[in-house]
Design a protein around this motif. Sequence first.
Motif, PDB file in Angstrom:
ATOM      1  N   UNK A   1       0.830  -1.220   0.048  1.00  0.00           N
ATOM      2  CA  UNK A   1       0.022  -0.082   0.071  1.00  0.00           C
ATOM      3  C   UNK A   1       0.877   1.201   0.033  1.00  0.00           C
ATOM      4  N   UNK A   2       0.341   2.275  -0.805  1.00  0.00           N
ATOM      5  CA  UNK A   2       1.283   3.571  -0.715  1.00  0.00           C
ATOM      6  C   UNK A   2       1.316   4.247   0.867  1.00  0.00           C
TER       7      UNK A   2
ATOM      8  N   UNK B   1       7.081  14.202  -6.173  1.00  0.00           N
ATOM      9  CA  UNK B   1       6.784  13.788  -7.700  1.00  0.00           C
ATOM     10  C   UNK B   1       7.713  13.281  -8.389  1.00  0.00           C
ATOM     11  N   UNK B   2       9.108  14.153  -8.319  1.00  0.00           N
ATOM     12  CA  UNK B   2      10.041  13.854  -9.418  1.00  0.00           C
ATOM     13  C   UNK B   2      10.805  12.546  -9.009  1.00  0.00           C
ATOM     14  N   UNK B   3      10.867  12.327  -7.620  1.00  0.00           N
ATOM     15  CA  UNK B   3      11.744  11.088  -7.511  1.00  0.00           C
ATOM     16  C   UNK B   3      10.659   9.952  -7.055  1.00  0.00           C
ATOM     17  N   UNK B   4       9.391  10.003  -7.439  1.00  0.00           N
ATOM     18  CA  UNK B   4       8.469   8.809  -6.953  1.00  0.00           C
ATOM     19  C   UNK B   4       8.981   7.581  -7.235  1.00  0.00           C
ATOM     20  N   UNK B   5       9.555   7.244  -8.350  1.00  0.00           N
ATOM     21  CA  UNK B   5       9.975   5.951  -8.806  1.00  0.00           C
ATOM     22  C   UNK B   5      11.052   5.341  -7.715  1.00  0.00           C
ATOM     23  N   UNK B   6      12.027   6.389  -7.708  1.00  0.00           N
ATOM     24  CA  UNK B   6      13.224   5.855  -6.857  1.00  0.00           C
ATOM     25  C   UNK B   6      12.857   5.691  -5.368  1.00  0.00           C
ATOM     26  N   UNK B   7      11.887   6.687  -5.085  1.00  0.00           N
ATOM     27  CA  UNK B   7      11.492   6.524  -3.652  1.00  0.00           C
ATOM     28  C   UNK B   7      10.656   5.199  -3.501  1.00  0.00           C
TER      29      UNK B   7
ATOM     30  N   UNK C   1      13.083   2.318  -3.248  1.00  0.00           N
ATOM     31  CA  UNK C   1      13.903   2.479  -2.059  1.00  0.00           C
ATOM     32  C   UNK C   1      12.780   1.971  -0.571  1.00  0.00           C
ATOM     33  N   UNK C   2      11.561   2.180  -0.847  1.00  0.00           N
ATOM     34  CA  UNK C   2      10.871   2.060   0.452  1.00  0.00           C
ATOM     35  C   UNK C   2      10.027   0.762   0.088  1.00  0.00           C
ATOM     36  N   UNK C   3      10.013   0.385  -1.023  1.00  0.00           N
ATOM     37  CA  UNK C   3       9.090  -0.961  -1.247  1.00  0.00           C
ATOM     38  C   UNK C   3       7.649  -0.532  -1.289  1.00  0.00           C
ATOM     39  N   UNK C   4       7.156   0.715  -1.376  1.00  0.00           N
ATOM     40  CA  UNK C   4       5.873   1.190  -1.503  1.00  0.00           C
ATOM     41  C   UNK C   4       6.207   2.832  -1.952  1.00  0.00           C
ATOM     42  N   UNK C   5       5.053   3.046  -2.849  1.00  0.00           N
ATOM     43  CA  UNK C   5       5.039   4.587  -3.327  1.00  0.00           C
ATOM     44  C   UNK C   5       4.820   5.467  -1.824  1.00  0.00           C
ATOM     45  N   UNK C   6       5.191   6.598  -2.250  1.00  0.00           N
ATOM     46  CA  UNK C   6       4.771   7.789  -1.262  1.00  0.00           C
ATOM     47  C   UNK C   6       4.023   8.843  -2.079  1.00  0.00           C
TER      48      UNK C   6
ATOM     49  N   UNK D   1       7.387   5.210   5.794  1.00  0.00           N
ATOM     50  CA  UNK D   1       7.187   4.114   4.811  1.00  0.00           C
ATOM     51  C   UNK D   1       7.787   2.900   5.054  1.00  0.00           C
ATOM     52  N   UNK D   2       9.070   3.027   5.716  1.00  0.00           N
ATOM     53  CA  UNK D   2       9.673   1.673   6.091  1.00  0.00           C
ATOM     54  C   UNK D   2       9.106   0.979   7.469  1.00  0.00           C
TER      55      UNK D   2
END
Length: 432
Positions: free
Chosen positions: A3-4, A24-30, A33-38, A320-321
């Motif tokens: 879940x986000x 927004x700009x680092x959505x994929x990277x984050x 790294x978190x295993x879930x979207x923020x 998130x983690x």
Amino acid sequence: MSQPLRVGVAGLGTVGGGVVRLLREQADLLALRCGRPIVVVAASARDLKKKRDVDLSGIRLESDPMALATAKDIDVVVEVMGGSDGPARQLVEAAIANGKSLVTANKALLALHGAEIARLAEAKGTLLGFEASVAGGIPIIKALREGLVGNRVKRLYGILNGTCNYILTTMRETKRDFGDVLAEAQKLGYAEADPSFDIDGVDAAHKLSILAAAAFGAPVNFAGVHVEGIRRVGALDIAFAEELEYRIKLLGVARETENGIEQRVHPCMVSNKTPIAHVDGVFNAVVVEGDFVGTAMFQGRGAGAGPTASAVVADLVDVARGHGLPPFVVPTAKLSAKPVASIEKRRGAYYMRLMVLDRPGVIADITAALRDENVSLESMLQHGRSHGPNDSVPVVLVTHETEELAMRRAVTRIAALNTVIEPPNLIRIEDF
Ligand code: NAP
Ligand code: HSE
């Protein structure tokens, strides 16, 4: 993917706008790294019609920040409105009471209510992050909580206010006076329109009290910080400092002593051979002296949208983690209030600049006051004959190490001499 993490951002100014942009700009990277979207699902500001230079599409906008504290679709509230009480405090307390995690950049709030807010979060089992509240993008809270956690901190000190560092740096580089450079800093948008929190040392004191709590395991004690700002640092002092091979910096210094915790913010003379003397402009730096690590110095941008958002997002990633570490390094029940070590007990050398009438016997009177207080002189500077107002000349005295109380008594006597025509300017010399 799980879940986000659903975020509500209270405040869309410099920091809030930066947080929305970074997420927004680092959505994929984050997400990786978190295993879930923020994801930012909602945000609030005072004026919802104001044009913002950040893409707010898909974000629900609220005029009342309290809506974020109660919304069912928000897991974590980011408080970036500012203010030590009022709406910011109400929002933080309500969000925690509703079981939401809380991330804030608000050092004024934490300096005054940090221990209580941490206690509320711990009691509720929610996470509290405030990396952005001290030194902008420098991850100094994480360093104290994680990377340096195996050390007893002997002392920490730092340049904690970018506006003051910019003013002092520019005064030195351009040989201009304080008022002139402050006006320029305001024009460039570095200093606030009401710059008193910056230049009177209050902002740095807020940050120092948060650092000291994390370093020494005590509740935040802003009232225990001795605070002096930079208004009295003149172009003459900067020039004399250069001649003596020092630089003048507004520093926050905290130490655990046998008398309790010493916390002080004031202009300092530091040797121009030390690394911190060369941290210039709007940059911040924090030096931590640990018993095992030795000296570790952290340097970077202390303010601005990008660096501050970087720190806020680091806290969001922890949420998130599910990384729940005690905000002030030890659980709040274990934070133990310690006495305030009075600055009067500080031992160190002093720079004293006087404006004196250029008459025989003046120096004898001044040195008599120092002798009576057992203050020993290392050096004295006077150049040429009178060129100040009323036939006055600047005289600089540098002392050997002495106790602050003795120095203060000597200064009071010296200030009362009728040949000393301005209040003495005393700057502490720090031996790093
Ligand atoms: P800012 O640019 O003035 O933005 C504040 C935001 O909060 C604005 O969007 C404002 O709405 C909103 N706001 C203020 N009072 C409100 C209220 N009563 N109700 C609803 N919304 C309100 O401030 P900032 O520079 O981003 O700073 C935010 C926090 O971060 C402060 O605690 C500050 O000390 C801290 N901080 C800032 C920096 C930095 O570089 N700026 C660095 C580290 C920490 P409007 O836009 O509609 O006015
Ligand atoms: N006013 C602060 C400074 C901004 O000049 O450093 C970031 O806390």
